[in-house]
Design a protein around this motif. Structure first.
Motif, PDB file in Angstrom:
ATOM      1  N   LEU A  13      -8.199  -4.201   0.235  1.00  0.00           N
ATOM      2  CA  LEU A  13      -8.210  -3.936   1.734  1.00  0.00           C
ATOM      3  C   LEU A  13      -8.174  -2.766   2.428  1.00  0.00           C
ATOM      4  O   LEU A  13      -7.465  -1.742   1.893  1.00  0.00           O
ATOM      5  CB  LEU A  13      -6.824  -4.884   2.392  1.00  0.00           C
ATOM      6  N   SER A  14      -8.741  -2.630   3.698  1.00  0.00           N
ATOM      7  CA  SER A  14      -8.534  -1.377   4.287  1.00  0.00           C
ATOM      8  C   SER A  14      -7.316  -1.610   5.415  1.00  0.00           C
ATOM      9  O   SER A  14      -6.967  -2.811   5.563  1.00  0.00           O
ATOM     10  CB  SER A  14      -9.944  -1.524   5.249  1.00  0.00           C
ATOM     11  N   GLU A  15      -7.026  -0.497   5.702  1.00  0.00           N
ATOM     12  CA  GLU A  15      -5.560  -0.487   6.428  1.00  0.00           C
ATOM     13  C   GLU A  15      -5.960  -1.308   7.644  1.00  0.00           C
ATOM     14  O   GLU A  15      -7.093  -1.283   8.283  1.00  0.00           O
ATOM     15  CB  GLU A  15      -5.225   1.215   6.899  1.00  0.00           C
ATOM     16  N   ALA A  16      -4.789  -1.940   8.333  1.00  0.00           N
ATOM     17  CA  ALA A  16      -4.754  -2.775   9.308  1.00  0.00           C
ATOM     18  C   ALA A  16      -5.495  -4.134   9.187  1.00  0.00           C
ATOM     19  O   ALA A  16      -5.421  -4.938  10.110  1.00  0.00           O
ATOM     20  CB  ALA A  16      -5.668  -2.162  10.521  1.00  0.00           C
ATOM     21  N   PRO A  79       0.723  -9.101   8.836  1.00  0.00           N
ATOM     22  CA  PRO A  79      -0.571  -8.730   9.858  1.00  0.00           C
ATOM     23  C   PRO A  79      -1.354  -7.741   9.747  1.00  0.00           C
ATOM     24  O   PRO A  79      -2.570  -7.652  10.094  1.00  0.00           O
ATOM     25  CB  PRO A  79      -0.063  -9.124  11.307  1.00  0.00           C
ATOM     26  N   SER A  80      -0.803  -6.602   9.256  1.00  0.00           N
ATOM     27  CA  SER A  80      -1.550  -5.326   9.443  1.00  0.00           C
ATOM     28  C   SER A  80      -0.950  -4.521   8.221  1.00  0.00           C
ATOM     29  O   SER A  80       0.001  -4.032   8.289  1.00  0.00           O
ATOM     30  CB  SER A  80      -1.117  -4.728  10.675  1.00  0.00           C
ATOM     31  N   VAL A  81      -1.708  -4.190   7.365  1.00  0.00           N
ATOM     32  CA  VAL A  81      -1.166  -3.580   6.001  1.00  0.00           C
ATOM     33  C   VAL A  81      -1.451  -2.044   6.189  1.00  0.00           C
ATOM     34  O   VAL A  81      -2.319  -1.647   6.896  1.00  0.00           O
ATOM     35  CB  VAL A  81      -2.278  -3.864   4.737  1.00  0.00           C
ATOM     36  N   GLN A  82      -0.705  -1.466   5.366  1.00  0.00           N
ATOM     37  CA  GLN A  82      -0.646   0.067   5.441  1.00  0.00           C
ATOM     38  C   GLN A  82      -1.218   0.536   3.866  1.00  0.00           C
ATOM     39  O   GLN A  82      -0.794  -0.114   2.978  1.00  0.00           O
ATOM     40  CB  GLN A  82       0.702   0.660   6.072  1.00  0.00           C
ATOM     41  N   TRP A  83      -1.367   1.697   3.853  1.00  0.00           N
ATOM     42  CA  TRP A  83      -2.031   2.338   2.516  1.00  0.00           C
ATOM     43  C   TRP A  83      -0.626   2.240   1.796  1.00  0.00           C
ATOM     44  O   TRP A  83      -0.623   1.993   0.448  1.00  0.00           O
ATOM     45  CB  TRP A  83      -2.193   3.867   2.688  1.00  0.00           C
ATOM     46  N   SER A  84       0.624   2.320   2.368  1.00  0.00           N
ATOM     47  CA  SER A  84       1.878   2.391   1.581  1.00  0.00           C
ATOM     48  C   SER A  84       2.143   0.999   0.869  1.00  0.00           C
ATOM     49  O   SER A  84       3.027   0.904   0.110  1.00  0.00           O
ATOM     50  CB  SER A  84       2.852   3.069   2.467  1.00  0.00           C
ATOM     51  N   ASP A  85       1.433   0.000   1.296  1.00  0.00           N
ATOM     52  CA  ASP A  85       1.740  -1.205   0.727  1.00  0.00           C
ATOM     53  C   ASP A  85       0.753  -1.449  -0.506  1.00  0.00           C
ATOM     54  O   ASP A  85       1.093  -2.464  -1.204  1.00  0.00           O
ATOM     55  CB  ASP A  85       1.260  -2.361   1.875  1.00  0.00           C
ATOM     56  N   THR A  86       0.193  -0.439  -1.079  1.00  0.00           N
ATOM     57  CA  THR A  86      -0.483  -0.415  -2.202  1.00  0.00           C
ATOM     58  C   THR A  86       0.731  -0.766  -3.299  1.00  0.00           C
ATOM     59  O   THR A  86       1.482   0.203  -3.545  1.00  0.00           O
ATOM     60  CB  THR A  86      -1.420   0.764  -2.663  1.00  0.00           C
ATOM     61  N   ALA A  87       0.488  -1.806  -4.175  1.00  0.00           N
ATOM     62  CA  ALA A  87       1.534  -2.028  -4.990  1.00  0.00           C
ATOM     63  C   ALA A  87       1.042  -3.522  -5.602  1.00  0.00           C
ATOM     64  O   ALA A  87       0.220  -4.010  -5.419  1.00  0.00           O
ATOM     65  CB  ALA A  87       2.856  -2.479  -4.151  1.00  0.00           C
ATOM     66  N   GLU A  88       1.883  -3.807  -6.552  1.00  0.00           N
ATOM     67  CA  GLU A  88       1.762  -5.113  -7.316  1.00  0.00           C
ATOM     68  C   GLU A  88       2.845  -6.311  -6.630  1.00  0.00           C
ATOM     69  O   GLU A  88       4.101  -5.861  -6.690  1.00  0.00           O
ATOM     70  CB  GLU A  88       1.942  -5.147  -8.763  1.00  0.00           C
ATOM     71  N   TYR A  89       2.522  -7.301  -6.339  1.00  0.00           N
ATOM     72  CA  TYR A  89       3.346  -8.243  -5.940  1.00  0.00           C
ATOM     73  C   TYR A  89       3.594  -9.468  -6.666  1.00  0.00           C
ATOM     74  O   TYR A  89       2.448 -10.175  -7.263  1.00  0.00           O
ATOM     75  CB  TYR A  89       2.568  -8.663  -4.482  1.00  0.00           C
ATOM     76  N   PHE A  90       4.651  -9.985  -6.917  1.00  0.00           N
ATOM     77  CA  PHE A  90       5.091 -10.930  -7.866  1.00  0.00           C
ATOM     78  C   PHE A  90       6.004 -12.042  -7.048  1.00  0.00           C
ATOM     79  O   PHE A  90       6.912 -11.946  -6.369  1.00  0.00           O
ATOM     80  CB  PHE A  90       5.939 -10.487  -8.964  1.00  0.00           C
ATOM     81  N   CYS A  91       5.367 -13.517  -7.233  1.00  0.00           N
ATOM     82  CA  CYS A  91       5.992 -14.553  -6.796  1.00  0.00           C
ATOM     83  C   CYS A  91       6.946 -15.003  -7.768  1.00  0.00           C
ATOM     84  O   CYS A  91       6.508 -14.955  -9.068  1.00  0.00           O
ATOM     85  CB  CYS A  91       4.973 -15.525  -6.294  1.00  0.00           C
ATOM     86  N   GLN A 111      -4.870  -3.111  -3.487  1.00  0.00           N
ATOM     87  CA  GLN A 111      -4.919  -1.974  -3.133  1.00  0.00           C
ATOM     88  C   GLN A 111      -5.400  -1.669  -1.548  1.00  0.00           C
ATOM     89  O   GLN A 111      -6.374  -2.624  -1.277  1.00  0.00           O
ATOM     90  CB  GLN A 111      -6.361  -1.509  -4.132  1.00  0.00           C
ATOM     91  N   VAL A 112      -4.570  -0.804  -0.908  1.00  0.00           N
ATOM     92  CA  VAL A 112      -5.063  -0.500   0.419  1.00  0.00           C
ATOM     93  C   VAL A 112      -5.819   0.807   0.662  1.00  0.00           C
ATOM     94  O   VAL A 112      -5.096   1.683   0.435  1.00  0.00           O
ATOM     95  CB  VAL A 112      -3.840  -0.664   1.308  1.00  0.00           C
ATOM     96  N   PHE A 113      -7.034   0.880   1.278  1.00  0.00           N
ATOM     97  CA  PHE A 113      -7.517   2.180   1.573  1.00  0.00           C
ATOM     98  C   PHE A 113      -7.292   2.526   2.912  1.00  0.00           C
ATOM     99  O   PHE A 113      -7.692   1.697   3.885  1.00  0.00           O
ATOM    100  CB  PHE A 113      -8.960   2.089   0.953  1.00  0.00           C
ATOM    101  N   PRO A 114      -7.245   3.867   3.085  1.00  0.00           N
ATOM    102  CA  PRO A 114      -7.198   4.480   4.351  1.00  0.00           C
ATOM    103  C   PRO A 114      -8.544   4.092   5.497  1.00  0.00           C
ATOM    104  O   PRO A 114      -9.481   3.969   4.760  1.00  0.00           O
ATOM    105  CB  PRO A 114      -7.072   5.767   4.539  1.00  0.00           C
TER     106      PRO A 114
END
Lengths: 114, 111
Positions: A13-16, A79-91, A111-114
């Motif tokens: 995703l892109s930021e925001a 609602p709005s991702v940031q570059w710092s949300d780049t991570a792996e998410y586990f349910c 992966q979030v790109f600026p």
């Protein structure tokens, strides 16, 4: 056997942009539900959890998740991702009240790109 | 509050060698878990302790893996002998009120 499915393996995703990560589980009884996040080089951290009550739960860093019992789902949203949300998410699901052991999904790499 | 501690953080061994991992849970947490996380997968439970007793070791390959928590606090997980497919991150977690907290893990590479 109990299982947890995360359908999105890799999300870019892109930021925001808005984020929704899917999580479905295969257990018909009462469950406790979790989302954990693993930032690069760091350990698994709890993002949010659902035990009972309001099915819309809010976690850290603006994340929320909705438990829909009829769909056996616990999707994660922001609602709005940031570059710092780049991570792996586990349910993860705990379906055994005798223990707190967790069954994890395979994870979603965001992966979030600026 | 100190988190779950694990050591070593990284270990490289050759197949058929033995290796041991150590975990110190959050103070006061009676329940301790060892999970194995293979690259590209979610963590899978190997063994669960309640104090110094084993609650669930159904997924532990007992021919080569062993674990103990003798005094009900810290724990050791051992692999002997290691196989190539044991390459993974070994996570320790502890819980007290329904929520598990994880350590940084030990990344094991078996050559």
């Amino acid at each position: 056997a109990q299982s947890v499915s995360q359908h999105n393996h890799h999300v870019i995703l892109s930021e925001a942009a808005s984020l929704e990560l899917g999580c479905n589980y295969s257990y018909g009884g009462t469950v406790n539900l979790f989302w954990y996040v693993q930032y690069p080089g760091q350990h698994l951290q709890l993002l949010l959890k659902y035990f009972s009550g309001d099915p819309l739960v809010k976690g850290i860093k603006g994340f929320e998740a909705e438990f829909i019992k009829s769909k056996f789902s616990f999707n994660l949203r922001k609602p709005s991702v940031q570059w710092s949300d780049t991570a792996e998410y586990f349910c993860a699901v705990n379906a055994d009240y005798n223990t707190d052991k967790l069954i994890f999904g395979t994870g979603t790499r965001l992966q979030v790109f600026p | 509050e100190a988190g779950v501690a694990q050591s070593p953080r990284y270990k490289i061994i050759e197949k058929r060698q033995s290796v041991a991992f150590w975990c110190n849970p959050i103070s006061g947490h009676a329940t301790l878990y060892w999970y194995q996380q293979i690259l590209g997968q979610g963590p899978k439970l190997l063994i669960q302790f309640q104090n110094n007793g084993v609650v669930d070791d159904s997924q532990l390959p007992k021919d080569r893996f062993s674990a103990e928590r003798l005094k009900g606090v810290d724990s050791t997980l051992k692999i002997q002998p290691a196989k190539l497919e044991d390459s993974a991150v070994y996570l320790c977690a502890s819980s007290a009120t329904g929520t598990s907290f994880f350590g940084p893990g030990t990344r094991l590479t078996v050559l």
